[in-house]
Design a protein around this motif. Structure first.
Motif, PDB file in Angstrom:
ATOM      1  N   GLU A 125       0.825  -1.209   0.000  1.00  0.00           N
ATOM      2  CA  GLU A 125       0.000   0.000   0.000  1.00  0.00           C
ATOM      3  C   GLU A 125       0.860   1.259   0.000  1.00  0.00           C
ATOM      4  OE1 GLU A 125      -2.450  -0.768   3.404  1.00  0.00           O
ATOM      5  OE2 GLU A 125      -3.771  -2.132   2.278  1.00  0.00           O
ATOM      6  N   THR A 126       1.966   1.243   0.740  1.00  0.00           N
ATOM      7  CA  THR A 126       2.881   2.383   0.762  1.00  0.00           C
ATOM      8  C   THR A 126       3.538   2.572  -0.594  1.00  0.00           C
ATOM      9  OG1 THR A 126       3.310   2.025   3.111  1.00  0.00           O
ATOM     10  CG2 THR A 126       4.896   3.369   1.918  1.00  0.00           C
ATOM     11  N   VAL A 127       3.954   1.479  -1.218  1.00  0.00           N
ATOM     12  CA  VAL A 127       4.583   1.540  -2.542  1.00  0.00           C
ATOM     13  C   VAL A 127       3.625   2.144  -3.559  1.00  0.00           C
ATOM     14  CG1 VAL A 127       5.367   0.106  -4.468  1.00  0.00           C
ATOM     15  CG2 VAL A 127       6.219  -0.324  -2.168  1.00  0.00           C
ATOM     16  N   GLU A 128       2.370   1.737  -3.518  1.00  0.00           N
ATOM     17  CA  GLU A 128       1.387   2.233  -4.482  1.00  0.00           C
ATOM     18  C   GLU A 128       1.156   3.735  -4.339  1.00  0.00           C
ATOM     19  OE1 GLU A 128      -1.913  -0.367  -3.692  1.00  0.00           O
ATOM     20  OE2 GLU A 128      -1.156  -1.904  -5.062  1.00  0.00           O
ATOM     21  N   GLY A 164      20.867   6.658  -2.960  1.00  0.00           N
ATOM     22  CA  GLY A 164      20.182   5.403  -3.279  1.00  0.00           C
ATOM     23  C   GLY A 164      19.011   5.147  -2.341  1.00  0.00           C
ATOM     24  N   LEU A 165      19.211   5.401  -1.061  1.00  0.00           N
ATOM     25  CA  LEU A 165      18.126   5.238  -0.088  1.00  0.00           C
ATOM     26  C   LEU A 165      16.978   6.199  -0.382  1.00  0.00           C
ATOM     27  CD1 LEU A 165      20.311   4.880   3.115  1.00  0.00           C
ATOM     28  CD2 LEU A 165      18.693   3.161   2.279  1.00  0.00           C
ATOM     29  N   ALA A 166      17.310   7.443  -0.684  1.00  0.00           N
ATOM     30  CA  ALA A 166      16.283   8.456  -0.943  1.00  0.00           C
ATOM     31  C   ALA A 166      15.485   8.158  -2.201  1.00  0.00           C
ATOM     32  CB  ALA A 166      16.930   9.842  -1.048  1.00  0.00           C
ATOM     33  N   ASN A 167      16.108   7.517  -3.156  1.00  0.00           N
ATOM     34  CA  ASN A 167      15.458   7.301  -4.453  1.00  0.00           C
ATOM     35  C   ASN A 167      14.968   5.875  -4.670  1.00  0.00           C
ATOM     36  OD1 ASN A 167      15.644   9.937  -5.537  1.00  0.00           O
ATOM     37  ND2 ASN A 167      17.846   9.633  -5.733  1.00  0.00           N
ATOM     38  N   SER A 168      14.755   5.139  -3.593  1.00  0.00           N
ATOM     39  CA  SER A 168      14.249   3.776  -3.706  1.00  0.00           C
ATOM     40  C   SER A 168      12.877   3.674  -3.061  1.00  0.00           C
ATOM     41  CB  SER A 168      15.211   2.788  -3.044  1.00  0.00           C
ATOM     42  OG  SER A 168      16.445   2.784  -3.723  1.00  0.00           O
ATOM     43  N   ARG A 169      12.003   2.929  -3.706  1.00  0.00           N
ATOM     44  CA  ARG A 169      10.630   2.783  -3.212  1.00  0.00           C
ATOM     45  C   ARG A 169      10.550   1.854  -2.007  1.00  0.00           C
ATOM     46  NH1 ARG A 169       7.690   0.662  -8.173  1.00  0.00           N
ATOM     47  NH2 ARG A 169       5.806   0.942  -6.951  1.00  0.00           N
ATOM     48  N   MET A 206      15.590 -18.655  -3.593  1.00  0.00           N
ATOM     49  CA  MET A 206      15.945 -17.263  -3.878  1.00  0.00           C
ATOM     50  C   MET A 206      15.133 -16.755  -5.069  1.00  0.00           C
ATOM     51  SD  MET A 206      17.921 -14.866  -2.563  1.00  0.00           S
ATOM     52  CE  MET A 206      19.503 -15.356  -1.905  1.00  0.00           C
ATOM     53  N   ALA A 207      14.875 -17.621  -6.050  1.00  0.00           N
ATOM     54  CA  ALA A 207      14.060 -17.230  -7.208  1.00  0.00           C
ATOM     55  C   ALA A 207      12.625 -16.917  -6.778  1.00  0.00           C
ATOM     56  CB  ALA A 207      14.066 -18.333  -8.264  1.00  0.00           C
ATOM     57  N   ASP A 208      12.075 -17.700  -5.856  1.00  0.00           N
ATOM     58  CA  ASP A 208      10.727 -17.418  -5.350  1.00  0.00           C
ATOM     59  C   ASP A 208      10.685 -16.118  -4.560  1.00  0.00           C
ATOM     60  OD1 ASP A 208       9.719 -19.705  -6.523  1.00  0.00           O
ATOM     61  OD2 ASP A 208       9.822 -20.902  -4.674  1.00  0.00           O
ATOM     62  N   VAL A 209      11.733 -15.859  -3.779  1.00  0.00           N
ATOM     63  CA  VAL A 209      11.820 -14.591  -3.043  1.00  0.00           C
ATOM     64  C   VAL A 209      11.817 -13.428  -4.030  1.00  0.00           C
ATOM     65  CG1 VAL A 209      13.367 -13.151  -1.638  1.00  0.00           C
ATOM     66  CG2 VAL A 209      12.933 -15.527  -0.980  1.00  0.00           C
ATOM     67  N   ALA A 210      12.610 -13.536  -5.085  1.00  0.00           N
ATOM     68  CA  ALA A 210      12.666 -12.478  -6.096  1.00  0.00           C
ATOM     69  C   ALA A 210      11.303 -12.292  -6.758  1.00  0.00           C
ATOM     70  CB  ALA A 210      13.730 -12.801  -7.144  1.00  0.00           C
ATOM     71  N   ALA A 211      10.616 -13.387  -7.042  1.00  0.00           N
ATOM     72  CA  ALA A 211       9.288 -13.288  -7.665  1.00  0.00           C
ATOM     73  C   ALA A 211       8.305 -12.585  -6.739  1.00  0.00           C
ATOM     74  CB  ALA A 211       8.772 -14.688  -8.025  1.00  0.00           C
ATOM     75  N   LYS A 212       8.348 -12.902  -5.465  1.00  0.00           N
ATOM     76  CA  LYS A 212       7.440 -12.256  -4.507  1.00  0.00           C
ATOM     77  C   LYS A 212       7.766 -10.776  -4.361  1.00  0.00           C
ATOM     78  CE  LYS A 212       6.250 -16.425  -1.967  1.00  0.00           C
ATOM     79  NZ  LYS A 212       6.192 -17.115  -0.698  1.00  0.00           N
ATOM     80  N   LEU A 213       9.043 -10.435  -4.346  1.00  0.00           N
ATOM     81  CA  LEU A 213       9.414  -9.024  -4.263  1.00  0.00           C
ATOM     82  C   LEU A 213       8.996  -8.272  -5.534  1.00  0.00           C
ATOM     83  CD1 LEU A 213      12.939  -9.408  -2.645  1.00  0.00           C
ATOM     84  CD2 LEU A 213      10.913  -8.380  -1.581  1.00  0.00           C
ATOM     85  N   ALA A 214       9.165  -8.899  -6.677  1.00  0.00           N
ATOM     86  CA  ALA A 214       8.752  -8.267  -7.943  1.00  0.00           C
ATOM     87  C   ALA A 214       7.252  -7.999  -7.945  1.00  0.00           C
ATOM     88  CB  ALA A 214       9.150  -9.138  -9.131  1.00  0.00           C
ATOM     89  N   GLU A 215       6.497  -8.957  -7.459  1.00  0.00           N
ATOM     90  CA  GLU A 215       5.053  -8.771  -7.381  1.00  0.00           C
ATOM     91  C   GLU A 215       4.687  -7.681  -6.370  1.00  0.00           C
ATOM     92  OE1 GLU A 215       0.949 -11.276  -6.606  1.00  0.00           O
ATOM     93  OE2 GLU A 215       2.873 -12.316  -6.451  1.00  0.00           O
ATOM     94  N   ILE A 249       6.283  -4.950  -5.609  1.00  0.00           N
ATOM     95  CA  ILE A 249       6.500  -3.571  -6.074  1.00  0.00           C
ATOM     96  C   ILE A 249       5.848  -3.272  -7.424  1.00  0.00           C
ATOM     97  CG2 ILE A 249       8.597  -3.249  -4.748  1.00  0.00           C
ATOM     98  CD1 ILE A 249       8.867  -3.767  -8.417  1.00  0.00           C
ATOM     99  N   ALA A 250       5.193  -4.261  -8.018  1.00  0.00           N
ATOM    100  CA  ALA A 250       4.551  -4.054  -9.328  1.00  0.00           C
ATOM    101  C   ALA A 250       3.480  -2.963  -9.227  1.00  0.00           C
ATOM    102  CB  ALA A 250       3.939  -5.353  -9.816  1.00  0.00           C
TER     103      ALA A 250
END
Length: 159
Positions: A15-18, A76-81, A146-155, A157-158
Motif C-alpha cells: 500500500e505504501t509503494v502504491e 540510493g536510499l532516498a530514491n528507492s521505493r 531465492m528465485a521465489d523470493v525475487a518473484a514475490k518481491l517483484a510482485e 512492487i509491481a
C-alpha cells in the motif's frame, strides 16, 4: 504463492509503494547487504530481481569508483521505493561492527518500506542482533528459493 502470514506482513508495504509516485531516477528496491555477500547471495538476488524487470539499487553497480560511498548510499536510499535487507551470517556480523551496513539498516528501519530477507540464518539469530529488524515480517530462503523470493518481491512492487 504467498502464505497468509506473508500477505498480512507485506500488504502494508504494498500500500505504501502504491502511494509513492514513480520518478525517473527512482529505483524499485534498495538492496542492503553485507560486503562479504556482494558477489554471492546479494548478487544472486540482484540478478534475479533484474530478470523480473525490477530496478535495484546495488552498491556493486551503482557506486562509481572515486565517488563518496556514503553520499551515493544516501542518494540510493532516498530514491528507492522499498528497502530490502539481505540478512546472512555475514550481515549479522557486520551490523555489530557499526559499519556501512549498520548505517543503511538504521536508515531503512526509520521507513515503513522495509522487508528482511533471511538467508542461511534464522529470525532468532536476527532478533539476537537486531530486535527491531527481527520484529519485521519478511521472507526466508529456508521456506522459499531465492528465485521465489525475487518473484514475490517483484510482485510486491509491481504497479
Amino acid at each position: 504463492m504467498y502464505t497468509p502470514a506473508e500477505v498480512r506482513a507485506l500488504t502494508p508495504i504494498r500500500e505504501t509503494v502504491e502511494k509513492r509516485p514513480p520518478l525517473p531516477t527512482r529505483r524499485d528496491i534498495f538492496l542492503c547487504h553485507a560486503w562479504d555477500d556482494r558477489q554471492g547471495a546479494a548478487k544472486e538476488l540482484h540478478d534475479l530481481l533484474e530478470l523480473r524487470n525490477v530496478t535495484v539499487w546495488f552498491s556493486e553497480k551503482d557506486v562509481i569508483l572515486g565517488t563518496p560511498l556514503l553520499r551515493e548510499i544516501d542518494k540510493g536510499l532516498a530514491n528507492s521505493r522499498v528497502g530490502i535487507v539481505l540478512v546472512t551470517p555475514a550481515f549479522l556480523n557486520r551490523i555489530q561492527d557499526a559499519g556501512i551496513a549498520e548505517k543503511e539498516l538504521s536508515a531503512l528501519l526509520a521507513r515503513d518500506q522495509l522487508v528482511p530477507i533471511v538467508h542461511n540464518t534464522t529470525y532468532e539469530a536476527l532478533r539476537d542482533v537486531s530486535p527491531l529488524l527481527g520484529s519485521r515480517s519478511g521472507l526466508s530462503t529456508k521456506e522459499n528459493s531465492m528465485a521465489d523470493v525475487a518473484a514475490k518481491l517483484a510482485e510486491l512492487i509491481a504497479p
